[in-house]
Every structure is written in structure tokens, then in C-alpha cells.
Scaffold this active site. Structure first.
Site, PDB file in Angstrom:
ATOM      1  N   ARG A   1       0.192   5.292   0.642  1.00  0.00           N
ATOM      2  CA  ARG A   1      -0.842   6.270   1.022  1.00  0.00           C
ATOM      3  C   ARG A   1      -0.663   7.547   0.218  1.00  0.00           C
ATOM      4  O   ARG A   1       0.407   8.142   0.204  1.00  0.00           O
ATOM      5  CB  ARG A   1      -0.773   6.545   2.537  1.00  0.00           C
ATOM      6  CG  ARG A   1      -1.966   7.343   3.013  1.00  0.00           C
ATOM      7  CD  ARG A   1      -2.210   7.231   4.506  1.00  0.00           C
ATOM      8  NE  ARG A   1      -2.953   6.050   4.948  1.00  0.00           N
ATOM      9  CZ  ARG A   1      -4.249   5.846   4.762  1.00  0.00           C
ATOM     10  NH1 ARG A   1      -4.966   6.729   4.082  1.00  0.00           N
ATOM     11  NH2 ARG A   1      -4.840   4.771   5.220  1.00  0.00           N
TER      12      ARG A   1
ATOM     13  N   SER B   1     -10.789   2.991   9.148  1.00  0.00           N
ATOM     14  CA  SER B   1     -11.199   4.367   9.431  1.00  0.00           C
ATOM     15  C   SER B   1     -12.074   4.862   8.275  1.00  0.00           C
ATOM     16  O   SER B   1     -13.290   4.729   8.310  1.00  0.00           O
ATOM     17  CB  SER B   1      -9.949   5.231   9.633  1.00  0.00           C
ATOM     18  OG  SER B   1     -10.320   6.547   9.902  1.00  0.00           O
TER      19      SER B   1
ATOM     20  N   LYS C   1       0.835  -1.211   0.000  1.00  0.00           N
ATOM     21  CA  LYS C   1       0.000   0.000   0.000  1.00  0.00           C
ATOM     22  C   LYS C   1       0.865   1.254   0.000  1.00  0.00           C
ATOM     23  O   LYS C   1       1.852   1.336   0.719  1.00  0.00           O
ATOM     24  CB  LYS C   1      -0.894   0.004   1.243  1.00  0.00           C
ATOM     25  CG  LYS C   1      -1.765   1.241   1.355  1.00  0.00           C
ATOM     26  CD  LYS C   1      -2.784   1.117   2.491  1.00  0.00           C
ATOM     27  CE  LYS C   1      -2.230   1.583   3.805  1.00  0.00           C
ATOM     28  NZ  LYS C   1      -3.200   1.490   4.894  1.00  0.00           N
TER      29      LYS C   1
HETATM   30  C1  R5P Z   1      -2.678   1.862   8.354  1.00  0.00           C
HETATM   31  O1  R5P Z   1      -1.569   1.480   8.031  1.00  0.00           O
HETATM   32  C2  R5P Z   1      -3.640   1.009   9.133  1.00  0.00           C
HETATM   33  O2  R5P Z   1      -3.122  -0.242   9.408  1.00  0.00           O
HETATM   34  C3  R5P Z   1      -4.966   0.883   8.425  1.00  0.00           C
HETATM   35  O3  R5P Z   1      -4.775   0.175   7.209  1.00  0.00           O
HETATM   36  C4  R5P Z   1      -5.515   2.249   8.139  1.00  0.00           C
HETATM   37  O4  R5P Z   1      -5.487   3.036   9.288  1.00  0.00           O
HETATM   38  C5  R5P Z   1      -6.916   2.156   7.612  1.00  0.00           C
HETATM   39  O5  R5P Z   1      -7.349   3.454   7.339  1.00  0.00           O
HETATM   40  P1  R5P Z   1      -8.443   3.709   6.241  1.00  0.00           P
HETATM   41  O6  R5P Z   1      -9.639   2.853   6.608  1.00  0.00           O
HETATM   42  O7  R5P Z   1      -8.751   5.183   6.365  1.00  0.00           O
HETATM   43  O8  R5P Z   1      -7.862   3.365   4.919  1.00  0.00           O
END
Ligand code: R5P
Length: 316
Positions: free
Chosen positions: A214, A242, A212
Site C-alpha cells: 500500500r 473501498s 500488495k
Molecule cells: C485490505 O487489505 C483489504 O483486504 C482490501 O484489499 C482493501 O481494503 C481494499 O481497499 P481498496 O478498494 O481501497 O483498494
């Protein structure tokens, strides 16, 4: 890969749990009652209120002088409010004579800002950790705390601390509800490998991890893993959902590669805005979370995990 659980200092293991008081902050009152129930006791009483200007008021109604007290408070949803509440509870307990205060913070907010990414930014994880120590937390337990870059808790906490995992409980629930057949477990990013591994072991199956990147607080770019998902049932596991950008990205890839049925499990179902709807609209069969963050999908309680830890540590 980061470790699943850590112990920064040795925590005493005694067998008897006597004289212990359990207090739930207002973010985790129901969870604290469940933990107390697991230990055959009543939670201690605490009164919460707000001053007209919005400041928090609280009063501990039980006598805790000379007692060990477990404080259970997730720092979720309105993190600033629940953090201040946690600090007020612990400081008050110490002022009124509690011997030892053990904090259980099932969802530890601010952990994702675990670095100063740009000059001048707050290193929030460090600041929050400091506050939790300064008020007098003697030992700290978290559950599947996000610690992407902070590998060892000793880098942040000077007090004994331990990170527990809810993944076995989530995997057991998935197995019991029986929706999936021999599922492949997928972690949607590199950090999720630790949870995918635990869940896969529990389900006696295999796992893979996506990549992934971001791009913003709601946007992510995800690349698939190595294993063939065609015609497989899949369980996606993560610590937090989230905005659901991460899980939706993983679902889209899995469906485009021919996955059959997909369940999604996470420890902390924060589910902001329409996150849950987006996951179902993308085709997920079921979404499962725990009660570290109360939500419509908090089917799994972490109360047995916390109660077990209290028994193991044998707080007086
Ligand atoms: C980030 O590395 C966490 O492990 C979760 O993948 C992340 O916080 C998920 O956030 P969202 O639902 O906003 O993509």
C-alpha cells in the site's frame, strides 16, 4: 496466513430458537427483516429519529424484558453514526431488561486500523472493540472482518466472538450465474489467501495470491502470483472493495497476462466515489457483493448465514 474464522470462547449450541427478538439498526434494517423472515418471525420495532442538532434518537418499541435479543447493525458508510447507534441500542436493551444481547456486526468498520502504525495514532480497532463490550454485548459475530495483523480475536475481544465467512455464498452465486468457466481464483494480497482458498474449494478449482504494497489510501502496488492466467477465466475475491485501487491493480495485471474473463467478488462492497465505474472501465465482466453493505452490486444476502448461526447457537 490468518485463519478464516475464529472462536475466542465457546458459544453454546442449543437447538430451539424461541423467545428471540431480532432488531435491525438503521444501517441493516432490510438485512434484519430478511434474517427474521428466515426464522419465521417479525423483526422487533424500533423508532429512529434525529434531534435538530443531529444527535441520534431511538426508542425500542417491543417489550424485551427477559428475552434474548439479536442486534444486527453493520457499521458502514457513515461509520461513526452507525457505531453510536449500535451502542445506544445495546445499552438501551440492557437497561430495559433484555437478558442477553448478541451483536451481529456484518461489516465491522475501523478494523483496518488494527495497529498504531505511527506514534500517536489511534488504535481504532481496539477502541471500537472496547466500546462494543462496555455497553453490554454478550456475544459478537462479524463477517469476513478485516484482521490483517490481529490474528486471534482474543487479542481484542473479551466476550465470546466468532468471525463468519460469506465466501461460500459468493462462490455459489458465481457458479450459479455461470459466467465463468473453470475460473482461477485470485486473492489480490496475502490476506486474501484465506478467502481465495475457501472460494476455490467451493468451486473445485485452483487459486493464487498476489502481493500488495500500500502506497497511500488510494494507491497500491501489486505484483502477480505464480500461476499462469493466460486464456483462463478468473474470479478475484477480497473482503472489502473501498476505493477499488486494489481490485483495479489486480485486473490490470491479469489482463496484461492474457486472462480471458474476470469477475470480482467481495463481502463488503463499500465502493466509495467512482469505485464501481473504475472496476468496469478496467474490463471486469461482473462485480458481486453482499448486503453487509447495501450497494448496487449486493446480489448475495448474508441473511441465511446469520439465520443459520442463530439457529446453531439456539438463543432463547
Ligand atoms: C485490505 O487489505 C483489504 O483486504 C482490501 O484489499 C482493501 O481494503 C481494499 O481497499 P481498496 O478498494 O481501497 O483498494
Amino acid at each position: 496466513m490468518v485463519e478464516t474464522s475464529f472462536i475466542s470462547c465457546r458459544i453454546n449450541v442449543r437447538q430451539q430458537v424461541e423467545f428471540l427478538k431480532i432488531i435491525g439498526g438503521s444501517a441493516s434494517e432490510a438485512l434484519a427483516s430478511k434474517v427474521a423472515h428466515e426464522l419465521d418471525r417479525e423483526p422487533a420495532k424500533i423508532e429512529f429519529n434525529k434531534f435538530p442538532d443531529g444527535e441520534k434518537y431511538l426508542r425500542i418499541l417491543d417489550d424485551v424484558k427477559g428475552e434474548d435479543v439479536v442486534v444486527i447493525q453493520s457499521i458502514n458508510r457513515t461509520p461513526d453514526e452507525f457505531l453510536v447507534e449500535y451502542l445506544l441500542i445495546v445499552d438501551t436493551l440492557k437497561d430495559v431488561g433484555a437478558t442477553k444481547v448478541v451483536g451481529f456486526i456484518p461489516y465491522f468498520a475501523y478494523a483496518r486500523q488494527d495497529e498504531r502504525f505511527k506514534p500517536g495514532e489511534a488504535f481504532s480497532f481496539k477502541t471500537v472493540s472496547k466500546l462494543i463490550e462496555i455497553v453490554g454485548t454478550d456475544e459478537l459475530y462479524t463477517i469476513d472482518m478485516h484482521k490483517h495483523r490481529v490474528v486471534r480475536s482474543t487479542d481484542l475481544f473479551k466476550i465470546p466472538s466468532q468471525n463468519l465467512t460469506a465466501m461460500p455464498l459468493l462462490a455459489d452465486y458465481v457458479e450459479k450465474t455461470g459466467n465463468l468457466q473453470n475460473p482461477l481464483v485470485i486473492g489480490p494480497d496475502a490476506e486474501a489467501a484465506q478467502w481465495a482458498k475457501v472460494a476455490a474449494e467451493r468451486l473445485r478449482t485452483d487459486y493464487d495470491v498476489f502481493e500488495k504494497k500500500r502506497l497511500g489510501s488510494e494507491n497500491v502496488q501489486i505484483r502477480p502470483g505464480k500461476l499462469n492466467v493466460k486464456d483462463r477465466d478468473v474470479l478475484i475475491v477480497d473482503d472489502i472493495i473501498s476505493t477499488s485501487g486494489t481490485v483495479v491493480g489486480a485486473l490490470e495485471i491479469l489482463f496484461s497476462q492474457g486472462a480471458r474473463k474476470i469477475d470480482v467478488a467481495c463481502t463488503h462492497p463499500i465502493l466509495v466515489g467512482g469505485a464501481l465505474e473504475k472496476i468496469y472501465e478496467t474490463g471486469a465482466n461482473n462485480v458481486i457483493g453482499t448486503d453487509t453493505v447495501p450497494s448496487p452490486v449486493s446480489y448475495v444476502s448474508v441473511a441465511p448465514l446469520i439465520a443459520e448461526q442463530i439457529k446453531k447457537a439456539g438463543f432463547r
